[in-house]
Enzyme design. Structure first.
Site, PDB file in Angstrom:
ATOM      1  N   ILE A  39       4.235  13.079  -3.506  1.00 33.16           N
ATOM      2  CA  ILE A  39       4.940  11.931  -4.067  1.00 33.16           C
ATOM      3  C   ILE A  39       3.915  10.803  -4.116  1.00 33.16           C
ATOM      4  CG2 ILE A  39       5.843  11.303  -1.773  1.00 33.16           C
ATOM      5  CD1 ILE A  39       8.247  10.036  -3.145  1.00 33.16           C
ATOM      6  N   SER A  40       3.762  10.169  -5.249  1.00 28.08           N
ATOM      7  CA  SER A  40       2.701   9.190  -5.436  1.00 28.08           C
ATOM      8  C   SER A  40       2.903   7.949  -4.569  1.00 28.08           C
ATOM      9  CB  SER A  40       2.615   8.757  -6.907  1.00 28.08           C
ATOM     10  OG  SER A  40       2.209   9.826  -7.724  1.00 28.08           O
ATOM     11  N   GLN A  41       1.807   7.295  -4.286  1.00 26.54           N
ATOM     12  CA  GLN A  41       1.802   5.999  -3.607  1.00 26.54           C
ATOM     13  C   GLN A  41       2.771   5.043  -4.320  1.00 26.54           C
ATOM     14  OE1 GLN A  41      -2.044   4.378  -4.223  1.00 26.54           O
ATOM     15  NE2 GLN A  41      -1.768   2.619  -2.880  1.00 26.54           N
TER      16      GLN A  41
END
Length: 219
Positions: free
Chosen positions: A65-67
């Site tokens: 899950i992206s920053q």
């Protein structure tokens, strides 16, 4: 952590990460979505205490899950409108789709890893994101029967912009996509103007590679 603790963590995420002078996310609707969507619901249970940290997190199957900042930045660059129909390539946890669902009319999202697609679909339904349509499939090919789209967001990196996605973008539409190998990726903002494609590199990034057809497709 209880409901109030997660809400406080979301507030800190927005104030300290997104509104900081060196990041400067300014779109109010994007900030509201980031402050509202429960990011902790989209990460594995054991990682929930870290859900609002300034970093990506693993979600299984070699995916992340992206920053939070990258999610907010890509969403802001896409300039979503409430009348838009948006295609997302790379559903992952479903978090980016949830953010978009608050900002656009419809989200069509494709995930190539079947267990992730199943989990994200269940989580999005459980949390009430009813304007997201999700399917398991090869994102390189897009979703032709639902095209054209006002905007396309790609959350995995091919080594070139897939032609099927360009074909499914409306005239005047926008696409945000990371392009390049693992050591040299750039996030590009594309605008389709008739037969012309405007292209702007907006951020150095690091995304997981696009798989499926992208692995053996030429330009």
């Amino acid at each position: 952590m209880d409901h109030e603790s997660y809400a406080a963590a979301r507030t800190r995420m927005v104030e300290q990460q997104l509104l900081s002078d060196w990041r400067a996310i300014r779109d109010r609707a994007v900030l509201q979505a980031m402050a509202t969507v429960p990011r902790h619901e989209f990460v594995p249970a054991e990682l929930r205490p870290y859900a609002y940290d300034d970093r990506p997190l693993p979600i299984g199957y070699s995916q992340t899950i992206s920053q939070p900042y990258v999610v907010a930045f890509m969403t802001e660059q896409l300039a979503p409108k409430m009348t838009d129909r948006v295609l997302e390539i790379g559903t992952g946890s479903g978090y980016q789709a949830a953010i978009l669902s608050a900002l656009v009319k419809e989200v069509y999202s494709i995930e190539i890893v079947e267990p992730l697609a199943r989990r994200a679909g269940n989580d999005l339904a459980r949390l009430g994101y009813g304007n997201v349509r999700l399917r398991h499939g090869d994102g390189y090919q897009g979703w032709p029967e639902a095209a054209p789209f006002d905007a396309i967001i790609v959350t995995c990196a091919p080594d070139h912009v897939p032609q099927p996605l360009l074909d499914q973008l409306k005239d005047g539409g926008r696409m945000i996509i990371p392009v390049g190998g693992s050591g040299d990726q750039r996030l590009f903002l594309l605008r389709k103007r008739g037969d012309r494609l405007e292209q702007e590199a907006v951020l150095p990034v690091r995304f997981v590679p696009m798989t499926g057809s992208a692995a053996n497709s030429g330009r």
